[in-house]
Design an enzyme around this catalytic site. Structure first.
Site, PDB file in Angstrom:
ATOM      1  N   GLU A 156      -0.003  -8.023 -18.711  1.00  0.00           N
ATOM      2  CA  GLU A 156       0.697  -9.403 -19.275  1.00  0.00           C
ATOM      3  C   GLU A 156       2.092  -9.554 -18.436  1.00  0.00           C
ATOM      4  O   GLU A 156       2.428  -8.447 -18.171  1.00  0.00           O
ATOM      5  CB  GLU A 156       0.741  -9.524 -20.693  1.00  0.00           C
ATOM      6  N   GLY A 370       6.088   1.328  18.482  1.00  0.00           N
ATOM      7  CA  GLY A 370       6.143  -0.028  18.485  1.00  0.00           C
ATOM      8  C   GLY A 370       4.807  -0.727  18.316  1.00  0.00           C
ATOM      9  O   GLY A 370       4.912  -1.912  17.834  1.00  0.00           O
ATOM     10  N   GLU A 393      -3.863  -0.042 -11.530  1.00  0.00           N
ATOM     11  CA  GLU A 393      -4.344   0.895 -12.551  1.00  0.00           C
ATOM     12  C   GLU A 393      -3.396   1.940 -13.123  1.00  0.00           C
ATOM     13  O   GLU A 393      -3.762   3.161 -13.437  1.00  0.00           O
ATOM     14  CB  GLU A 393      -5.323   1.576 -11.671  1.00  0.00           C
TER      15      GLU A 393
END
Length: 410
Positions: A156, A370, A393
């Protein structure tokens, strides 16, 4: 021979990876890892699908943030969605280790597809473990066939690592519960037909009030929230869920009131090795790409693989991948054997593999130089995808807390 094109820079290098480098000697690795014939055959099947059909689409999935529906359908057609589901309900019951083998192979090809696949386990295994007979018959056959997708919703806005401090409430009203609150970071949430979702029936009871529910998007009061725009695993949808007097029938409660936190912890003990397997797959792909590139790229009139500095980097990368794989397999095998406690090994496997994947992919970018920093080669995608394996997790910091706690209990 299975081949994956790693680079396709016009006028520059085109590096081809054949098989999977260190892990491609299938029979040798099968003997080394102690796989059964059934596990090895399943792993080989997934490998072919992953390398021939999923890998060529991975860059496009990432670039366009496209849900890999076809890729998941191919896995479902081969019966690979039900590896953890009992045969009675349409699965193959091959277990956690087999599932981790499949996750690794899929992650080598496309981390986005792999996380959607492994969340099927996180969302569906609670039904296998704690579901009633009617719940199992309602949901598991369709999950095993790949006809539906499952999700797992614990976090949450204010309850991430502290999962016991949920504020989403569940109030019983007759034959149903009314759920209210907001859930976050729900992988598969926008495509799932069933979501194993956790809410509390009594916030004053802490973890002892947490209860699990099987929530369907069609339930009144359910709505999807923000679709996150992520750094990696961009083809995997991650959403918020809003519950406003969401009506969940009592028969969709998973287990008894207050059993949800224990269910969540047991599921995580099984799913964390799968996240470790995803990390191993990503790391193996990066290692394979780096080895192929180092053999092809020339500087000072010789391949850069001839330089000891590169050789030592590749050797360290290979050791990290191999060690992570062994830890994942060990933890998964313990789950399959029904070991009474696997939190220590599961957390170690997830934590070590996630950290290893981040190191290996970062070194792969360095070896490419690069070119590695551009999107014309896949190693920058591997590095972005690897990062989340240290976060979801349970963050790797939380894994260290779990590991230390388990050591103190011994």
């Amino acid at each position: 021979m299975i081949r994956q094109e790693v680079g396709n820079r016009q006028g520059g290098l085109t590096i081809i990876v054949s098989g999977s480098g260190v892990a491609d000697n299938a029979s040798r690795m099968r003997d080394l890892l102690g796989l059964t014939d059934e596990q090895g055959q399943m792993r080989d099947l997934v490998r072919v699908i992953a390398r021939e059909r999923i890998a060529p689409l991975a860059a496009r999935v990432d670039e366009t943030e496209t849900y890999p529906a076809d890729q998941l359908a191919w896995l479902g057609e081969q019966g690979l969605m039900g590896l953890y589901i009992p045969e009675t309900y349409g699965g193959t019951a091959l277990g956690t280790l087999a599932f981790c083998l499949a996750v690794e192979e899929i992650a080598w090809a496309c981390a986005s597809t792999a996380v959607i696949y492994l969340v099927q386990y996180a969302g569906g295994f609670p039904i296998v473990m704690a579901g009633s007979e009617s719940q199992k018959r309602r949901y598991l056959p369709r999950l095993a066939a790949g006809e539906t997708t499952a999700a797992f919703s614990l976090s949450e806005p204010g309850a991430g690592s502290d999962a016991a401090s949920l504020t989403t409430t569940a109030e019983r009203r007759g034959d149903r519960y009314l759920l209210n609150g907001t859930k976050m970071w729900v992988s598969n949430g926008s495509h799932a037909s069933v979501i194993t979702l956790f809410a509390t029936v009594d916030r004053g009871r802490g973890g002892h009030g947490v209860t699990a529910f099987l929530v369907e998007p069609a339930f009144p009061g359910f709505s999807l929230g923000k679709l996150e725009r992520k750094m990696g695993i961009r083809g995997s949808p991650t959403v918020a869920i809003h519950l406003s007097d969401c009506e969940v029938p009592v028969e969709n409660r998973l287990g008894e009131e207050g059993e949800g936190f224990a269910i969540a912890l047991r599921v995580l003990d099984g799913s964390r090795p799968a996240v470790g397997a995803q990390a191993v797959g990503i790391a193996q792909a990066a290692l394979d790409a780096a080895v192929a590139y180092a053999k092809e790229r020339r500087q000072f009139d010789q391949p850069i693989a001839a330089f000891q500095g590169i050789q030592f980097m590749l050797a360290d990368m290979a050791m990290q991948v191999h060690a992570a794989r062994l830890m994942v397999h060990h933890a998964a095998a313990l789950v399959d054997r029904g070991a009474p406690a696997t939190a220590l090994e599961s957390s170690m496997a997830k934590c070590f593999a996630g950290d290893a994947a981040m190191r290996v992919t970062t070194d792969a970018v360095q070896i490419f130089g690069g070119y590695g920093y551009t999107r014309e080669y896949p190693v920058e995608r591997f590095m972005r995808d690897a990062k989340v394996t240290q976060i979801y997790e349970g963050t790797n910091q939380i894994q260290r807390v779990v590991i230390a706690r388990e050591l103190a209990r011994a």
